[in-house]
Enzyme design. Structure first.
Site, PDB file in Angstrom:
ATOM      1  N   ASP A 170       1.150  -2.894  -6.103  1.00 29.89           N
ATOM      2  CA  ASP A 170       0.217  -4.001  -6.568  1.00 29.89           C
ATOM      3  C   ASP A 170       0.419  -5.083  -7.191  1.00 29.89           C
ATOM      4  O   ASP A 170       1.674  -4.767  -8.054  1.00 29.89           O
ATOM      5  CB  ASP A 170      -0.294  -2.984  -7.068  1.00 29.89           C
ATOM      6  CG  ASP A 170      -1.785  -3.711  -6.437  1.00 29.89           C
ATOM      7  OD1 ASP A 170      -2.521  -4.370  -6.643  1.00 29.89           O
ATOM      8  OD2 ASP A 170      -3.018  -2.827  -7.501  1.00 29.89           O
ATOM      9  N   CYS A 189      -7.422  -8.414  -4.729  1.00 26.86           N
ATOM     10  CA  CYS A 189      -7.023  -7.014  -3.862  1.00 26.86           C
ATOM     11  C   CYS A 189      -7.193  -7.186  -2.786  1.00 26.86           C
ATOM     12  O   CYS A 189      -7.178  -6.545  -2.175  1.00 26.86           O
ATOM     13  CB  CYS A 189      -6.354  -5.904  -4.856  1.00 26.86           C
ATOM     14  SG  CYS A 189      -5.855  -6.081  -6.820  1.00 26.86           S
ATOM     15  N   HIS A 208      -8.114  -0.929  -0.467  1.00 28.62           N
ATOM     16  CA  HIS A 208      -8.173  -1.389  -2.279  1.00 28.62           C
ATOM     17  C   HIS A 208      -8.414   0.019  -3.066  1.00 28.62           C
ATOM     18  O   HIS A 208      -7.694   0.324  -3.934  1.00 28.62           O
ATOM     19  CB  HIS A 208      -9.881  -2.377  -2.459  1.00 28.62           C
ATOM     20  CG  HIS A 208      -9.735  -2.865  -3.449  1.00 28.62           C
ATOM     21  ND1 HIS A 208     -11.043  -1.608  -4.310  1.00 28.62           N
ATOM     22  CD2 HIS A 208      -8.736  -3.313  -4.647  1.00 28.62           C
ATOM     23  CE1 HIS A 208     -10.749  -1.991  -5.853  1.00 28.62           C
ATOM     24  NE2 HIS A 208      -9.671  -3.230  -6.255  1.00 28.62           N
TER      25      HIS A 208
END
Length: 485
Positions: free
Chosen positions: A38, A77, A136
């Site tokens: 991430d 994201c 997500h």
């Protein structure tokens, strides 16, 4: 003694059975290990960063193909990961902001007709497993055959913020907690490692979603100790950078909750922030390495495709702030690495490519029939011939009808009100000088404009982003009250 002999024989039989099953499985279609990291930008040693300590990512790059010019479909994201998992552009799905994993399917007609990446492999006979942040949140309910779940949020966090305490952001930096075992990424790695020790009678698709270096940049002290802040290189920054931007660009990039570069300079915190980010990168590099080492030690090593990616880039002082969420290079560029059988080693490809191409590239590499409902283009031609001609630009979208077109030579940004930005990649790698208004570039802009998405659906009802007034107003003005058809 008899019991001891019996135990030894039983152990040998189990080991032989494991090996036999693994060998039998190896003869089938290749396995897939997909690792997402991430908010990871190019702060990687193997991508040329002067400070980053990333031995495991560097090793993976050496064993495979690094796409040095991979661009996300959206610099946040949720819409980026949705594009990767569907093979559809945000401008087609209307998913421009956050969305619950379980609401993606019903977002609009395009998503209802779509098959998620993992489902496509499951339908082809793969056993699908996943842990951590894949979509997500984690993954839509029932999508995976086996789920390790995901810890909520991005903790752990100290009782009080260490340096930054603004609402609407988890941004902060500093050593916390005491041990790696307290970090969700540690648990995710162990879960994945255990799965790689099992036997399978069908090919598997294992997804591992790591959280760091997503904010807050909190990891144990030992990772901070790898870096001396005073020796870190600050990214390029031009104080007057934003003076040639159209008004809409300033509205789209209005993030008062984030630290500004000027604040970081004035307070002397810039290098401390860099230390926090790099410490988080080295931390996650270590656990990526543990998963890859487990794969290497398993019977599946020679018949498993590894793809590692991040969902977008991240600005660490470039373009005036510490954030993702823009259509400039620092937020749209992200690592993309493939390795495995029949994939070249120690190879770097500079052609502009798109992250959502992961979907069709994996189906091609695994010999599956192509999913004809995707907008994404497979990267297999480049993996087969890294120097092949690649005439396709990469497109990034940030809210409805705001797009960046990235080619080898230019970045062209077109906003919904017709405003433009144009940057010459080779002469202006930091994108400091917007030449869109200069007459000599009219033909260049016209050519790049042809690549803009012609479909720009309204916001899906289930998608939203309430951290910026521009996004709130655009959805209010443009979205339907119900999912679009």
């Amino acid at each position: 003694m008899k019991n001891l002999v019996r135990t030894i024989l039983l152990g040998a039989l189990i080991s032989a059975g494991f090996l036999k099953a693994a060998v039998a499985q190896q003869a089938k279609a290749p396995n897939v290990v997909m690792i997402s990291v991430d908010d990871l930008n190019d702060f990687i040693g193997g991508m040329g960063h002067p400070d980053a300590i990333t031995p495991n990512l560097d090793k993976l790059i050496g064993k495979g193909v690094l796409f040095t010019n991979a661009q996300c479909q959206s610099p946040m994201c949720s819409p980026s990961r949705t594009a990767i998992m569907t093979g559809l552009r945000p401008s087609t799905t209307g998913i421009y902001g956050m969305i619950d994993d379980n609401k993606i399917r019903e977002a609009n007609a395009a998503t209802r007709q779509n098959t998620f990446l993992h489902q496509y492999f499951k339908d082809a006979g793969y056993y699908t497993m996943g842990v951590g942040k894949i979509f997500h949140e984690h993954a839509p309910e029932g999508l995976l055959d086996e789920s390790g779940g995901r810890a909520k949020g991005f903790g752990p966090k100290p009782p009080k913020p260490l340096h930054w305490n603004e609402k609407q952001t988890s941004t902060d930096w500093g050593a916390f907690p005491e041990k790696d075992e307290q970090m969700p990424d540690f648990q995710s790695a162990q879960w994945a490692i255990e799965r790689l020790k099992r036997t399978y009678d069908q090919p598997f698709f294992l997804s591992v979603g790591f959280l760091r270096p997503h904010v807050p940049w909190h990891v144990p002290q030992k990772w901070f100790d790898l870096y001396d802040p005073e020796k870190l290189h600050e990214p390029p920054y031009l104080k007057s950078d934003r003076e040639d931007l159209p008004p809409i660009a300033l509205r789209v990039d209005d993030w008062p909750m984030m630290p500004t570069t000027d604040w970081a300079i004035q307070t002397g915190q810039w290098k401390d922030i860099l230390q926090g980010y790099l410490a988080s990168v080295s931390f996650v590099d270590h656990y990526v390495g543990q998963v890859l080492d487990a794969l290497e030690a398993s019977p599946y090593a020679k018949n498993t495709i590894v793809v590692l990616w991040s969902d977008h880039g991240y600005r660490l002082g470039e373009k005036g702030t510490f954030a993702k969420m823009c259509l400039w290079e620092r937020a749209t560029a992200a690592p993309l690495i493939f390795s495995g059988p029949n994939i070249p080693q120690n190879t770097k490809i500079d052609a502009p490519v798109e992250l959502f191409s992961i979907y069709p590239t994996l189906t091609d590499l695994c010999g599956l029939a192509p999913n004809k409902n995707l907008e994404a283009r497979s990267l297999l031609p480049l993996l087969k011939s890294p120097k092949a001609h690649w005439p396709h630009p990469a497109i990034s979208t940030w809210a409805r009808n705001n797009h960046a077109v990235k080619t080898k030579d230019y970045r062209y940004i077109h906003y919904e009100d017709g405003s433009e930005e144009l940057y010459r990649v080779k002469n202006d790698p930091n994108e400091w000088h917007n030449v869109a208004s200069q007459p000599q570039y009219a033909k260049v802009k016209a050519g790049l404009k042809k690549h803009l998405p012609t479909v720009n659906v309204k916001w899906a009802a289930a998608s939203e982003y309430n951290m910026n007034d521009y996004f709130i107003e655009q959805k209010k003005q443009q979205s339907d009250a119900s999912p679009q058809d």
